[in-house]
Design a protein around this motif. Sequence first.
Motif, mmCIF file in Angstrom:
data_model
loop_
_atom_site.group_PDB
_atom_site.id
_atom_site.type_symbol
_atom_site.label_atom_id
_atom_site.label_comp_id
_atom_site.label_asym_id
_atom_site.label_seq_id
_atom_site.Cartn_x
_atom_site.Cartn_y
_atom_site.Cartn_z
ATOM 1 N N ASP A 33 -7.062 -32.841 -22.320
ATOM 2 C CA ASP A 33 -7.711 -33.011 -21.022
ATOM 3 C C ASP A 33 -7.656 -31.738 -20.183
ATOM 4 O OD1 ASP A 33 -8.529 -35.618 -21.366
ATOM 5 O OD2 ASP A 33 -6.768 -36.505 -20.423
ATOM 6 N N ALA A 34 -8.680 -31.554 -19.362
ATOM 7 C CA ALA A 34 -8.679 -30.471 -18.375
ATOM 8 C C ALA A 34 -7.805 -30.879 -17.185
ATOM 9 C CB ALA A 34 -10.098 -30.188 -17.903
ATOM 10 N N GLU A 35 -7.257 -29.880 -16.495
ATOM 11 C CA GLU A 35 -6.433 -30.153 -15.317
ATOM 12 C C GLU A 35 -6.833 -29.176 -14.201
ATOM 13 O OE1 GLU A 35 -2.433 -31.538 -16.027
ATOM 14 O OE2 GLU A 35 -2.696 -31.335 -18.202
ATOM 15 N N GLN A 36 -5.966 -28.987 -13.219
ATOM 16 C CA GLN A 36 -6.319 -28.138 -12.078
ATOM 17 C C GLN A 36 -6.564 -26.686 -12.512
ATOM 18 O OE1 GLN A 36 -3.962 -30.496 -11.990
ATOM 19 N NE2 GLN A 36 -4.010 -31.581 -10.030
ATOM 20 N N VAL A 48 -20.552 -35.829 -24.371
ATOM 21 C CA VAL A 48 -21.118 -35.897 -23.030
ATOM 22 C C VAL A 48 -20.400 -37.044 -22.321
ATOM 23 C CG1 VAL A 48 -23.227 -36.186 -21.683
ATOM 24 C CG2 VAL A 48 -23.313 -35.049 -23.921
ATOM 25 N N ALA A 49 -19.360 -36.700 -21.579
ATOM 26 C CA ALA A 49 -18.546 -37.712 -20.897
ATOM 27 C C ALA A 49 -19.075 -37.864 -19.475
ATOM 28 C CB ALA A 49 -17.079 -37.306 -20.895
ATOM 29 N N SER A 50 -20.017 -38.764 -19.315
ATOM 30 C CA SER A 50 -20.688 -38.893 -18.025
ATOM 31 C C SER A 50 -21.127 -40.326 -17.791
ATOM 32 C CB SER A 50 -21.914 -37.969 -17.977
ATOM 33 O OG SER A 50 -22.640 -38.153 -16.779
ATOM 34 N N HIS A 51 -21.021 -40.771 -16.525
ATOM 35 C CA HIS A 51 -21.537 -42.072 -16.112
ATOM 36 C C HIS A 51 -22.913 -41.928 -15.456
ATOM 37 C CE1 HIS A 51 -17.180 -43.829 -15.806
ATOM 38 N NE2 HIS A 51 -17.562 -43.570 -17.031
ATOM 39 N N ASN A 52 -23.452 -40.718 -15.523
ATOM 40 C CA ASN A 52 -24.721 -40.422 -14.873
ATOM 41 C C ASN A 52 -25.879 -40.649 -15.855
ATOM 42 O OD1 ASN A 52 -27.037 -38.575 -14.107
ATOM 43 N ND2 ASN A 52 -25.728 -38.320 -12.298
ATOM 44 N N GLU A 53 -26.773 -41.581 -15.528
ATOM 45 C CA GLU A 53 -27.880 -41.923 -16.425
ATOM 46 C C GLU A 53 -28.788 -40.730 -16.689
ATOM 47 O OE1 GLU A 53 -30.087 -45.316 -15.133
ATOM 48 O OE2 GLU A 53 -28.292 -46.512 -14.740
ATOM 49 N N GLY A 77 -15.009 -27.892 -30.719
ATOM 50 C CA GLY A 77 -15.269 -29.222 -30.186
ATOM 51 C C GLY A 77 -14.975 -29.263 -28.697
ATOM 52 N N ALA A 78 -15.864 -29.892 -27.926
ATOM 53 C CA ALA A 78 -15.690 -29.900 -26.477
ATOM 54 C C ALA A 78 -16.083 -31.232 -25.879
ATOM 55 C CB ALA A 78 -16.533 -28.800 -25.848
ATOM 56 N N LYS A 79 -15.373 -31.584 -24.823
ATOM 57 C CA LYS A 79 -15.778 -32.697 -23.972
ATOM 58 C C LYS A 79 -16.263 -32.098 -22.666
ATOM 59 C CE LYS A 79 -12.653 -35.315 -21.878
ATOM 60 N NZ LYS A 79 -11.663 -36.351 -21.533
ATOM 61 N N LEU A 80 -17.472 -32.461 -22.277
ATOM 62 C CA LEU A 80 -18.069 -31.945 -21.043
ATOM 63 C C LEU A 80 -17.990 -33.034 -19.976
ATOM 64 C CD1 LEU A 80 -19.307 -29.119 -20.828
ATOM 65 C CD2 LEU A 80 -21.577 -30.149 -21.045
ATOM 66 N N VAL A 81 -17.342 -32.704 -18.854
ATOM 67 C CA VAL A 81 -17.194 -33.658 -17.755
ATOM 68 C C VAL A 81 -17.607 -32.976 -16.451
ATOM 69 C CG1 VAL A 81 -15.279 -34.868 -18.888
ATOM 70 C CG2 VAL A 81 -14.778 -33.022 -17.279
ATOM 71 N N ARG A 82 -17.881 -33.779 -15.436
ATOM 72 C CA ARG A 82 -18.112 -33.186 -14.121
ATOM 73 C C ARG A 82 -16.791 -32.702 -13.542
ATOM 74 N NH1 ARG A 82 -22.730 -35.715 -14.848
ATOM 75 N NH2 ARG A 82 -24.552 -35.000 -13.682
ATOM 76 N N GLY A 83 -15.741 -33.506 -13.603
ATOM 77 C CA GLY A 83 -14.423 -33.059 -13.172
ATOM 78 C C GLY A 83 -13.773 -34.013 -12.203
ATOM 79 N N ALA A 84 -12.442 -33.897 -12.107
ATOM 80 C CA ALA A 84 -11.670 -34.888 -11.357
ATOM 81 C C ALA A 84 -10.995 -34.350 -10.103
ATOM 82 C CB ALA A 84 -10.594 -35.476 -12.286
ATOM 83 N N TYR A 85 -11.006 -33.028 -9.898
ATOM 84 C CA TYR A 85 -10.129 -32.462 -8.863
ATOM 85 C C TYR A 85 -10.875 -31.723 -7.758
ATOM 86 C CZ TYR A 85 -7.026 -33.197 -12.862
ATOM 87 O OH TYR A 85 -6.353 -33.751 -13.922
ATOM 88 N N GLN A 89 -14.769 -28.656 -17.230
ATOM 89 C CA GLN A 89 -15.172 -29.312 -15.990
ATOM 90 C C GLN A 89 -16.319 -28.521 -15.358
ATOM 91 O OE1 GLN A 89 -11.513 -31.399 -14.059
ATOM 92 N NE2 GLN A 89 -10.887 -29.306 -14.425
ATOM 93 N N THR A 90 -17.471 -29.166 -15.281
ATOM 94 C CA THR A 90 -18.669 -28.416 -14.874
ATOM 95 C C THR A 90 -18.827 -28.282 -13.363
ATOM 96 O OG1 THR A 90 -20.039 -30.412 -15.025
ATOM 97 C CG2 THR A 90 -19.886 -29.023 -16.989
ATOM 98 N N TYR A 91 -17.920 -28.869 -12.583
ATOM 99 C CA TYR A 91 -17.998 -28.601 -11.141
ATOM 100 C C TYR A 91 -17.419 -27.228 -10.807
ATOM 101 C CZ TYR A 91 -13.006 -29.861 -10.533
ATOM 102 O OH TYR A 91 -11.637 -29.922 -10.609
#
Length: 578
Positions: A350-353, A467-472, A408-416, A383-385
């Motif tokens: 996982d990505a962090e700060q 593509v780890a996203s809840h965005n349609e 291998g990569a997981k692309l997310v918007r980000g949590a922080y 984290q793409t933000y």
Amino acid sequence: MALLRRLAVNAPRNVRVLSSSPPTRDDLDLSFNSPKDAFKSKKTSELVRAYFVYQICSVNWLVENNAMLMKRLRQVVGQRMFEMIMKATFYGQFVAGEDQNKIKPTIERLRSFGVKSILDYSVEEDLSQEEAEKREVSASISACGDTAEEGQLKQYHVEQRFADRRYKVTSARTYFYLNEASCEKNMEAFLKSIDAVAGITKSTGLMAVKLTALGRPQLLLQLSEVIMRARNYMQQIAGGHGNVLTHHKTIEDFQRYLGDHSTKPEVQDFMKKITSDKEGIVHLFPWSNILDEDMNLSDSFRVPDPKTGQMRRLISQISTKEEEMFRNMLRRLNHIIKIANEADVRIMIDAEQTYFQPAISRICLEMMRRYNKDKFLVFNTYQTYLKNTYVEILTDLEQAQRQNFYWGAKLVRGAYIEQERARAAAMGYEDPTCESVEATTVSFHKCLKEILSRVKGPNKERLGIMVASHNEDTVRYAIQLMKEHDIKPEDKVVCFGQLLGMCDHITFPLGQAGYSAYKYVPYGPVVEVLPYLSRRANENRGFLQKIKKEKRLILKEIVRRVATGQMFYKPQGHYTPV
């Protein structure tokens, strides 16, 4: 063949038997507006529960005070009744079960509807803010002190006001270092998760790991600062921006920059340890030795001063005991990955700060270099933000190509994002985040487009992206890019991921249409996952528009079942995940 024909004749109508027939696949409605497709894996009682939970998540006062309300409820009704209530509501919606045996039915049902699992043992300590800050500050400063040094980068040093890393974070679990024994305990929990994934998911599952669970945060801060100071040093030597690798400078170029200083024995010794290839320098430091028991951080991270030729230390002071702690942290991660490799389970780090991330990414890439030679085993998270994510991805893709490993990569918007902005403003360094939600989406899509544009020729099987996203819109964009680049779902290049209990109207239609789809599946004892449940409530409040659509689809499906006499519908899936 005769046996297969007899089985086919005697089999129930809706059960597929062993044959050469293709797996069951549905057409994908890219509007994600079909309640029947979205919820065919759900009992009606589960839809009613989901609607009730989402309704509660729409009430601000309940969400803002959810931790206090859960605590009061537990005191009033007692432990046993409290657990029953939670299982009938929030826990039942967002958590799969208490242990690897009790989560089995959920995993198997997901699988039967074309959806795979990422397991996460979501137990967290319920610390007060005061205790969290105390632990973090203590674990983020070296026994040698934290005195100001030339070239020091302040964002990679602990700040009391942001020591509680849960501040303004609703969608990520936080570990606070207590001692080395607690890190060993966390490692054992990860190993149990590997057993669960291997035993339940039939080699299709993944497991999430957070590096802050495995070691002292001070070490990640110091290593991150080293990496960023090395970039500044390379910029000073060669000009330009970016990672060391992106400069495409050779060792001979380096010697010319240093002039007569390059003949000094200590400088020549430094040159011998540089990692390079025909395209230039890859690393200034011997990262391949990172797991060596005799690796000494203070000695390893030194560079020649271009003015004097003297070797100067890039890492801040670190004690002998802390050197050992660093080796312990990497030993734990290495052990987890080795066991996962033997069990055919893939690891997602996982990505962090941002003040930890340079170190986490560097360690992750080194693990990829070691373990991803023949297959995907270790995945990094981007984290793409963050403004610099696109450049980081370009650099890491280049390293994977030059050093010949599966990326291998997981692309997310980000949590922080809120925490990062507040910390940057308070400490006086540049805000690392995109300026808006729209800019973050542009960043996500730009990164995704770049990665998928490289999926061709010999690289086709060596790049993998979640593509780890809840965005349609992002999911639709990913599918559009797959079509443009002739990437088929069965090519195992692109997969999609959403959280358990959220966005079923995206995940299940994808899985049922033959796309590689995952649910992030938390599990753990009821009381110990309460912090996780509290975050899920807050996160859902932040997605009111998405909840509004999902609530509408749920209600529509409940009404359809009532109207057609299917109130007691029993889900039976016959799908095979990619």
